[in-house]
Design a protein around this motif. Structure first.
Motif, short mmCIF file in Angstrom:
data_model
loop_
_atom_site.label_atom_id
_atom_site.label_comp_id
_atom_site.label_asym_id
_atom_site.label_seq_id
_atom_site.Cartn_x
_atom_site.Cartn_y
_atom_site.Cartn_z
N MET A 1 1.41 -5.61 -4.22
CA MET A 1 1.39 -6.27 -5.42
C MET A 1 2.47 -5.42 -6.37
O MET A 1 2.91 -5.92 -7.12
CB MET A 1 -0.03 -6.32 -6.10
CG MET A 1 -0.79 -7.57 -5.50
SD MET A 1 -0.04 -9.08 -5.89
CE MET A 1 -0.14 -9.21 -7.65
N MET A 2 2.12 -4.08 -6.32
CA MET A 2 3.15 -3.35 -7.16
C MET A 2 4.68 -3.41 -6.72
O MET A 2 5.42 -3.59 -7.73
CB MET A 2 2.92 -1.74 -6.68
CG MET A 2 1.42 -1.43 -7.08
SD MET A 2 0.93 0.27 -6.32
CE MET A 2 2.15 1.38 -7.50
N ALA B 1 7.36 -4.93 -9.68
CA ALA B 1 8.31 -4.13 -9.88
C ALA B 1 9.60 -5.10 -9.44
O ALA B 1 10.61 -5.10 -10.35
CB ALA B 1 8.50 -2.97 -8.95
N SER B 2 9.63 -5.88 -8.51
CA SER B 2 10.86 -6.67 -8.25
C SER B 2 10.93 -7.84 -9.18
O SER B 2 12.37 -8.12 -9.67
CB SER B 2 10.67 -7.28 -6.71
OG SER B 2 10.80 -6.37 -5.89
N MET C 1 7.93 3.02 -3.41
CA MET C 1 9.24 3.05 -3.83
C MET C 1 9.75 1.50 -3.69
O MET C 1 9.23 0.88 -2.88
CB MET C 1 10.22 3.69 -2.99
CG MET C 1 10.04 5.27 -3.36
SD MET C 1 11.41 6.26 -2.45
CE MET C 1 12.81 5.71 -3.30
N ASN C 2 10.59 1.29 -4.57
CA ASN C 2 11.09 -0.19 -4.73
C ASN C 2 12.44 0.00 -5.23
O ASN C 2 12.65 0.40 -6.31
CB ASN C 2 10.38 -1.08 -5.32
CG ASN C 2 11.06 -2.46 -5.30
OD1 ASN C 2 10.87 -3.18 -3.99
ND2 ASN C 2 11.15 -3.18 -6.32
N GLU C 3 13.52 -0.35 -4.49
CA GLU C 3 15.01 -0.64 -5.06
C GLU C 3 15.19 0.83 -5.56
O GLU C 3 15.99 0.91 -6.73
CB GLU C 3 15.22 -1.51 -6.15
CG GLU C 3 14.78 -2.86 -5.39
CD GLU C 3 15.03 -4.11 -6.43
OE1 GLU C 3 15.71 -4.03 -7.54
OE2 GLU C 3 14.73 -5.23 -6.21
N GLY C 4 15.10 2.04 -5.11
CA GLY C 4 15.76 3.35 -5.46
C GLY C 4 14.62 4.14 -6.30
O GLY C 4 14.90 5.25 -6.68
#
Length: 514
Positions: free
Chosen positions: A504-505, A509-510, A483-486
């Motif tokens: 890395m994922m 994504a960021s 998960m990243n930022e919801g």
């Protein structure tokens, strides 16, 4: 040879029915980082509470010699006057006060009972720059993250002219970056001549920064390892802590057939309960199969806890939408009662505030989530049945206590975590969501909890594990979602997952988001 800054000689401390410290001797030399390690309940925090005056002179046997002078501390203020300052695992900051106010709370600047606010904020700014914290001293504590709050605790100690800084699990609630920044800061303090005692269950961190490592087990010192003289690594330290060889941190799980999908979440969206324009979960999709451990990895603030709590009977979030299926059938979990009825359980990351009633007995905490199981004819509690079942679950989960009538607040962190797990297994779930299940507990207790997870899987139950410790996710999970930022940004099988791939994922994504 240089004299030790601190000598604790023949320290013995008794509580009713328990010898917490048994003739403990400890020497700490100036300008060093001295780690104190041991299982939960080994006596580490008790020893530091003796040193800092939390347990007053006269309540223990033995003596404390600091800088060549015997000390008889009656309270914390006495030890602080000598420059001994302790930072406890639970932060003690007032969220509604500013950084500057918190820094000098109880140590105010000014004269004649009048606070000099100009001096307060000027000095606060100077101390903040010492630790590289780029925040205004006027900022409220509630408006900064946990990593920065930990730095404020350290700055608060520096403002007391600290000579010996004691840190009890300072990185327990921090992500990897914040943890490393804190360790670098301790090394900087050491280079400037400060002395530190570090209590930590994160053995890699201990190995990285400590000059000496004292291992305590069952209230007694087992040995002190010296970097450069002794072979110091995680497994060597762990062996001393638990009294046996730990060749693998993660118990082997017997090969078994993973079953059909038992939990399916589709397009799950939830908003912050106060700032309703902010999405905390954004169109999340994932599934869990019977007899499977599924990990959810991501940095702090990625939305993992918010996702779990919003699924668990809408216990967090606003304007929640999406589809939820359990065993292929649509499920409406409007509250926690509905979730429990659908055989879903959630073990919170905050056991002290949200998970347990610390002022009540082990017995009551274990049976709390399923009182109908101990109700006689649906009305009155069958106290004999409650005691029998609470005893059974306490033994099954290996809770170390004087008995089921012991107050949960008096247990070590690892044993509190076992009570919390027992509580939710008493509710007879088929799907168990574990949020940071081993946070703040020692390597031995972790292994026991991992073993319990494997036992649940062997019974055909399913586990969702949320953890900030990537090695834990990699060591325990069959599949891993990231998960990243919801948002759910990826899914990995156990064989293809690694810390590097996960990071890395997240970084990719960021970059796409920004």
């Amino acid at each position: 040879m240089e004299a030790p800054l601190l000598r604790m000689e023949n320290i013995t401390k008794n509580f009713p029915g328990v010898k917490a410290l048994d003739d403990v001797n400890l020497e700490v030399y100036p300008g060093t980082i001295h780690a104190l390690v041991g299982e939960n309940g080994a006596g580490k925090s008790t020893l530091m509470n003796v040193l800092s005056g939390v347990f007053a002179h006269g309540s223990y046997e033995g003596k404390i010699v600091f800088d060549g002078e015997e000390c008889r501390f009656g309270k914390i203020k006495d030890s602080e006057k000598k420059g001994i300052v302790i930072i406890h695992q639970e932060l003690t900051l007032n969220p509604y006060m500013s950084i500057g106010e918190n820094m000098f709370l109880g140590n105010e600047c000014g004269k004649s009972s009048k606070i000099d606010w100009n001096e307060t904020y000027a000095r606060a700014g100077e101390f903040l720059s010492l630790v590289g914290l780029e925040e205004s001293p006027y900022t409220l504590i509630q408006d900064i993250g946990v990593g920065k709050q930990q730095l404020v605790e350290i700055v608060k100690a520096l403002a007391k002219n600290v000579r010996l800084l004691i840190l009890d699990e300072p990185t327990a609630s921090l992500n990897e970056d914040d943890s490393q920044n804190l360790l670098n800061l301790l090394l900087k303090f050491k280079s400037e001549g400060m002395t530190c005692i570090l209590i930590s269950h994160k053995l890699k961190e201990v190995e990285q920064v400590a000059d000496k490592i004292t291992i305590i087990r069952d209230g007694a010192v087992i040995e002190t390892l010296i970097k450069g003289e002794d072979a110091v690594d995680e497994y060597r330290i762990a062996r001393g802590m638990v009294g046996r060889e730990l060749n693998d941190y993660y118990p082997k799980r017997e090969k078994r057939e993973i079953g059909d999908i038992c939990l399916e979440v589709e397009n799950w969206t939830a908003y912050h309960p106060l700032y309703r324009q902010n999405k905390v979960c954004d169109g999340v999709n994932f599934n869990v199969r019977r007899g499977e451990v599924v990990g959810i990895s991501g940095l702090m603030g990625s939305g993992r806890t918010e996702l779990a709590m919003s699924i668990f009977g809408h216990s967090y979030g606003a304007n929640i939408s999406g589809k939820l299926k359990i065993d292929g059938r649509p499920a409406q979990l409007r509250n926690v009662k509905d979730a429990i009825a659908h055989k879903l359980a959630y073990v919170t990351e905050d056991r002290k505030v949200l998970g347990l009633v610390l002022s009540n007995e082990i017995r009551m905490n274990i049976t709390l989530a399923n009182t109908l199981r101990i109700a006689a004819h649906g009305f009155h509690l069958d106290q004999d049945l409650e005691r029998n079942l609470a005893n059974e679950f306490s033994k099954r989960f290996g809770v170390r206590a004087t008995g089921i009538e012991q107050l949960v607040g008096t247990l070590s962190g690892g044993n509190q975590q076992k009570v919390l797990l027992a509580k939710w297994m008493f509710a007879e779930p088929d799907i168990l969501i574990l949020d940071e299940p081993t946070r703040g507990i020692d390597v031995g207790a972790k292994y026991e909890i991992y073993t319990l997870i494997n036992e649940l899987i062997a019974q055909g139950k399913s586990v969702v594990m949320i953890s900030s410790e990537m090695p834990e996710v990699l060591g325990m999970c069959d599949r891993i979602y990231v998960m990243n930022e919801g948002k759910m940004i990826g899914e990995l099988d156990r064989e293809e997952a690694s810390q590097e791939v996960i990071m890395m994922m997240i970084l990719q994504a960021s970059r796409e988001t920004n």
